[in-house]
Design a protein around this motif. Structure first.
Motif, PDB file in Angstrom:
ATOM      1  N   ARG A 132       0.848  -1.204   0.000  1.00 37.16           N
ATOM      2  CA  ARG A 132       0.000   0.000   0.000  1.00 37.16           C
ATOM      3  C   ARG A 132       0.878   1.248   0.000  1.00 37.16           C
ATOM      4  NH1 ARG A 132      -2.033   3.476   3.923  1.00 37.16           N
ATOM      5  NH2 ARG A 132      -1.197   2.170   5.609  1.00 37.16           N
ATOM      6  N   LEU A 133       0.507   2.179  -0.875  1.00 35.13           N
ATOM      7  CA  LEU A 133       1.153   3.482  -0.901  1.00 35.13           C
ATOM      8  C   LEU A 133       0.237   4.501  -0.249  1.00 35.13           C
ATOM      9  CD1 LEU A 133       3.144   5.721  -1.836  1.00 35.13           C
ATOM     10  CD2 LEU A 133       1.880   5.763  -4.012  1.00 35.13           C
ATOM     11  N   ASP A 134       0.700   5.146   0.800  1.00 32.18           N
ATOM     12  CA  ASP A 134      -0.002   6.262   1.414  1.00 32.18           C
ATOM     13  C   ASP A 134       0.453   7.512   0.668  1.00 32.18           C
ATOM     14  OD1 ASP A 134      -0.705   8.503   2.954  1.00 32.18           O
ATOM     15  OD2 ASP A 134      -0.618   7.379   4.816  1.00 32.18           O
ATOM     16  N   ARG A 139       4.664   7.225   1.638  1.00 34.22           N
ATOM     17  CA  ARG A 139       5.309   6.074   2.267  1.00 34.22           C
ATOM     18  C   ARG A 139       4.619   4.784   1.828  1.00 34.22           C
ATOM     19  NH1 ARG A 139       4.659   7.862   8.346  1.00 34.22           N
ATOM     20  NH2 ARG A 139       5.735   5.915   8.812  1.00 34.22           N
ATOM     21  N   PHE A 140       5.414   3.708   1.734  1.00 29.85           N
ATOM     22  CA  PHE A 140       4.904   2.390   1.380  1.00 29.85           C
ATOM     23  C   PHE A 140       4.786   1.518   2.626  1.00 29.85           C
ATOM     24  CE2 PHE A 140       6.745   3.694  -2.696  1.00 29.85           C
ATOM     25  CZ  PHE A 140       5.737   3.319  -3.573  1.00 29.85           C
ATOM     26  N   PHE A 141       3.734   0.693   2.632  1.00 26.37           N
ATOM     27  CA  PHE A 141       3.524  -0.251   3.730  1.00 26.37           C
ATOM     28  C   PHE A 141       3.248  -1.629   3.133  1.00 26.37           C
ATOM     29  CE2 PHE A 141       2.470   3.905   5.299  1.00 26.37           C
ATOM     30  CZ  PHE A 141       3.041   3.943   6.561  1.00 26.37           C
ATOM     31  N   VAL A 142       3.698  -2.658   3.844  1.00 27.15           N
ATOM     32  CA  VAL A 142       3.520  -4.036   3.379  1.00 27.15           C
ATOM     33  C   VAL A 142       2.782  -4.830   4.443  1.00 27.15           C
ATOM     34  CG1 VAL A 142       4.704  -6.189   2.868  1.00 27.15           C
ATOM     35  CG2 VAL A 142       5.507  -4.070   1.844  1.00 27.15           C
ATOM     36  N   SER A 143       1.766  -5.548   4.004  1.00 26.48           N
ATOM     37  CA  SER A 143       1.022  -6.447   4.881  1.00 26.48           C
ATOM     38  C   SER A 143       1.418  -7.876   4.530  1.00 26.48           C
ATOM     39  CB  SER A 143      -0.483  -6.259   4.684  1.00 26.48           C
ATOM     40  OG  SER A 143      -1.213  -7.208   5.445  1.00 26.48           O
ATOM     41  N   ALA A 144       1.958  -8.576   5.514  1.00 27.76           N
ATOM     42  CA  ALA A 144       2.388  -9.961   5.287  1.00 27.76           C
ATOM     43  C   ALA A 144       2.214 -10.756   6.568  1.00 27.76           C
ATOM     44  CB  ALA A 144       3.850 -10.003   4.828  1.00 27.76           C
ATOM     45  N   GLY A 146      -0.294 -11.295   8.403  1.00 24.91           N
ATOM     46  CA  GLY A 146      -1.116 -10.660   9.425  1.00 24.91           C
ATOM     47  C   GLY A 146      -0.526  -9.430  10.063  1.00 24.91           C
ATOM     48  N   THR A 147       0.669  -9.013   9.652  1.00 29.61           N
ATOM     49  CA  THR A 147       1.277  -7.813  10.217  1.00 29.61           C
ATOM     50  C   THR A 147       1.519  -6.780   9.120  1.00 29.61           C
ATOM     51  OG1 THR A 147       3.536  -8.638   9.918  1.00 29.61           O
ATOM     52  CG2 THR A 147       2.420  -9.168  11.999  1.00 29.61           C
ATOM     53  N   VAL A 148       1.504  -5.509   9.534  1.00 28.86           N
ATOM     54  CA  VAL A 148       1.729  -4.412   8.587  1.00 28.86           C
ATOM     55  C   VAL A 148       2.949  -3.624   9.037  1.00 28.86           C
ATOM     56  CG1 VAL A 148       0.794  -2.307   7.560  1.00 28.86           C
ATOM     57  CG2 VAL A 148      -0.731  -4.231   8.069  1.00 28.86           C
ATOM     58  N   GLY A 149       3.848  -3.391   8.117  1.00 26.32           N
ATOM     59  CA  GLY A 149       5.048  -2.616   8.440  1.00 26.32           C
ATOM     60  C   GLY A 149       5.421  -1.706   7.296  1.00 26.32           C
ATOM     61  N   GLU A 150       6.162  -0.675   7.615  1.00 31.41           N
ATOM     62  CA  GLU A 150       6.590   0.253   6.573  1.00 31.41           C
ATOM     63  C   GLU A 150       7.717  -0.375   5.756  1.00 31.41           C
ATOM     64  OE1 GLU A 150       8.220   4.829   5.879  1.00 31.41           O
ATOM     65  OE2 GLU A 150       7.662   4.137   7.897  1.00 31.41           O
ATOM     66  N   LEU A 151       7.636  -0.188   4.451  1.00 34.10           N
ATOM     67  CA  LEU A 151       8.672  -0.661   3.553  1.00 34.10           C
ATOM     68  C   LEU A 151       9.663   0.490   3.364  1.00 34.10           C
ATOM     69  CD1 LEU A 151       9.666  -2.943   1.679  1.00 34.10           C
ATOM     70  CD2 LEU A 151       8.283  -1.920  -0.141  1.00 34.10           C
ATOM     71  N   VAL A 205       8.786  -9.771  -1.800  1.00 34.15           N
ATOM     72  CA  VAL A 205       8.433 -11.187  -1.605  1.00 34.15           C
ATOM     73  C   VAL A 205       7.542 -11.328  -0.373  1.00 34.15           C
ATOM     74  CG1 VAL A 205       9.319 -13.466  -0.994  1.00 34.15           C
ATOM     75  CG2 VAL A 205      10.475 -12.097  -2.740  1.00 34.15           C
ATOM     76  N   GLY A 206       6.405 -11.996  -0.531  1.00 37.10           N
ATOM     77  CA  GLY A 206       5.466 -12.185   0.563  1.00 37.10           C
ATOM     78  C   GLY A 206       4.424 -11.102   0.685  1.00 37.10           C
ATOM     79  N   SER A 207       4.554 -10.042  -0.109  1.00 34.02           N
ATOM     80  CA  SER A 207       3.607  -8.926  -0.017  1.00 34.02           C
ATOM     81  C   SER A 207       2.364  -9.127  -0.877  1.00 34.02           C
ATOM     82  CB  SER A 207       4.281  -7.626  -0.451  1.00 34.02           C
ATOM     83  OG  SER A 207       4.511  -7.621  -1.857  1.00 34.02           O
ATOM     84  N   GLY A 208       2.437 -10.071  -1.814  1.00 38.80           N
ATOM     85  CA  GLY A 208       1.325 -10.256  -2.743  1.00 38.80           C
ATOM     86  C   GLY A 208       1.449  -9.389  -3.974  1.00 38.80           C
ATOM     87  N   ALA A 209       2.476  -8.540  -4.030  1.00 36.71           N
ATOM     88  CA  ALA A 209       2.727  -7.704  -5.204  1.00 36.71           C
ATOM     89  C   ALA A 209       4.043  -8.127  -5.832  1.00 36.71           C
ATOM     90  CB  ALA A 209       2.789  -6.232  -4.814  1.00 36.71           C
ATOM     91  N   THR A 210       4.117  -8.057  -7.149  1.00 38.87           N
ATOM     92  CA  THR A 210       5.345  -8.432  -7.835  1.00 38.87           C
ATOM     93  C   THR A 210       5.560  -7.532  -9.037  1.00 38.87           C
ATOM     94  OG1 THR A 210       6.559 -10.290  -8.809  1.00 38.87           O
ATOM     95  CG2 THR A 210       4.233 -10.113  -9.358  1.00 38.87           C
ATOM     96  N   ILE A 211       6.805  -7.358  -9.411  1.00 39.32           N
ATOM     97  CA  ILE A 211       7.151  -6.571 -10.594  1.00 39.32           C
ATOM     98  C   ILE A 211       7.457  -7.544 -11.724  1.00 39.32           C
ATOM     99  CG2 ILE A 211       8.720  -4.877 -11.606  1.00 39.32           C
ATOM    100  CD1 ILE A 211       9.269  -3.889  -8.739  1.00 39.32           C
ATOM    101  N   ARG A 212       6.675  -7.452 -12.792  1.00 45.87           N
ATOM    102  CA  ARG A 212       6.843  -8.377 -13.916  1.00 45.87           C
ATOM    103  C   ARG A 212       7.534  -7.662 -15.070  1.00 45.87           C
ATOM    104  NH1 ARG A 212       3.010 -10.921 -17.840  1.00 45.87           N
ATOM    105  NH2 ARG A 212       1.363  -9.550 -17.054  1.00 45.87           N
ATOM    106  N   THR A 213       8.450  -8.358 -15.721  1.00 46.32           N
ATOM    107  CA  THR A 213       9.108  -7.831 -16.917  1.00 46.32           C
ATOM    108  C   THR A 213       8.348  -8.298 -18.149  1.00 46.32           C
ATOM    109  OG1 THR A 213      11.288  -7.880 -15.854  1.00 46.32           O
ATOM    110  CG2 THR A 213      11.241  -7.757 -18.254  1.00 46.32           C
TER     111      THR A 213
END
Length: 228
Positions: A132-134, A139-144, A146-151, A205-213
């Motif tokens: 998530r981008l606020d 700022r970016f945050f990652v939920s993985a 069950g916990t949320v932390g700033e990336l 990794v583990g965030s559910g988001a990925t960058i595809r080429t």
């Protein structure tokens, strides 16, 4: 964001530039009207921070020229705090906002983020899987698990990820990404860009988001697909 900072006070310019770059922006700078007009005419920006009192003329000349050629880049005018006439002239010439000197760096950054959101018609946040981008805070945050932390990311990696998610769902070519991260008179090579993307992939990794080429097209950030 890619920002053009037009300010002839060397100390103030350095302080503002460093603050904006520390927040993940790329900043080009100019100290004269002539330099600002040239750079602005040949390079696209997400926002321009424009001082009015330049050694060779008023910054309003650059602003009026930009608006006359149809350039709708968000412009924040810097004015002397007690100069109402400067604020009025800037807004009449096409500025989107103004900020009186002296100012707090945090307020400048917040106003630029607000202008960018307004220009893009953006929502307050962007979510891709557990990433998530606020927008307001930048700022970016990652939920993985069950916990949320700033990336927390270095400035260049932050700029790459920001470009990929605003707006989400679009493919960005290497050329476009390089332009967003490169200065007016320097260039970010493909190898450096690929290194930034590689590091971001590992951090997602583990965030559910990925960058595809996408071969021959560029990069796309999306929700990670479940293994088939």
């Amino acid at each position: 964001m890619r920002i053009l900072l037009v300010e002839d006070d060397a100390v103030l310019q350095q302080v503002v530039r460093q603050s904006l770059e520390d927040a993940g922006n790329h900043v080009d700078s100019a100290v004269t009207l002539a330099a600002a007009s040239h750079i602005w005419s040949v390079q696209p920006f997400d926002a321009v921070v424009l001082d009015l009192n330049l050694p060779d003329g008023s910054g309003l000349a650059a602003l009026r020229a930009a608006r006359a050629r149809g350039d709708r880049t968000a412009v924040l005018v810097l004015t002397a705090r007690n100069r109402t006439d400067e604020r009025v002239a800037g807004l009449d010439a096409g500025a989107d906002d103004y900020l009186g000197k002296p100012f707090e760096l945090a307020e400048l950054a917040a106003r630029l983020r607000a202008l960018a959101r307004r220009a893009n018609g953006a929502e307050a946040s962007v979510e891709i899987g557990g990433l998530r981008l606020d927008r307001a805070a930048g700022r970016f945050f990652v939920s993985a698990q069950g916990t949320v932390g700033e990336l927390e990311l270095p400035a260049r990696e932050h700029a790459v990820l920001l470009a990929l998610v605003t707006p989400p769902g679009r493919v960005l070519s290497k050329k476009t990404l390089s332009e967003k991260l490169s200065g007016f008179d320097d260039h970010l090579g493909d190898n450096a860009l690929e290194a930034f993307v590689s590091r971001l992939r590992k951090k997602l990794v583990g965030s559910g988001a990925t960058i595809r080429t996408l071969r021959g097209l560029g990069y796309l950030i999306e929700v990670e697909r479940a293994p088939s």
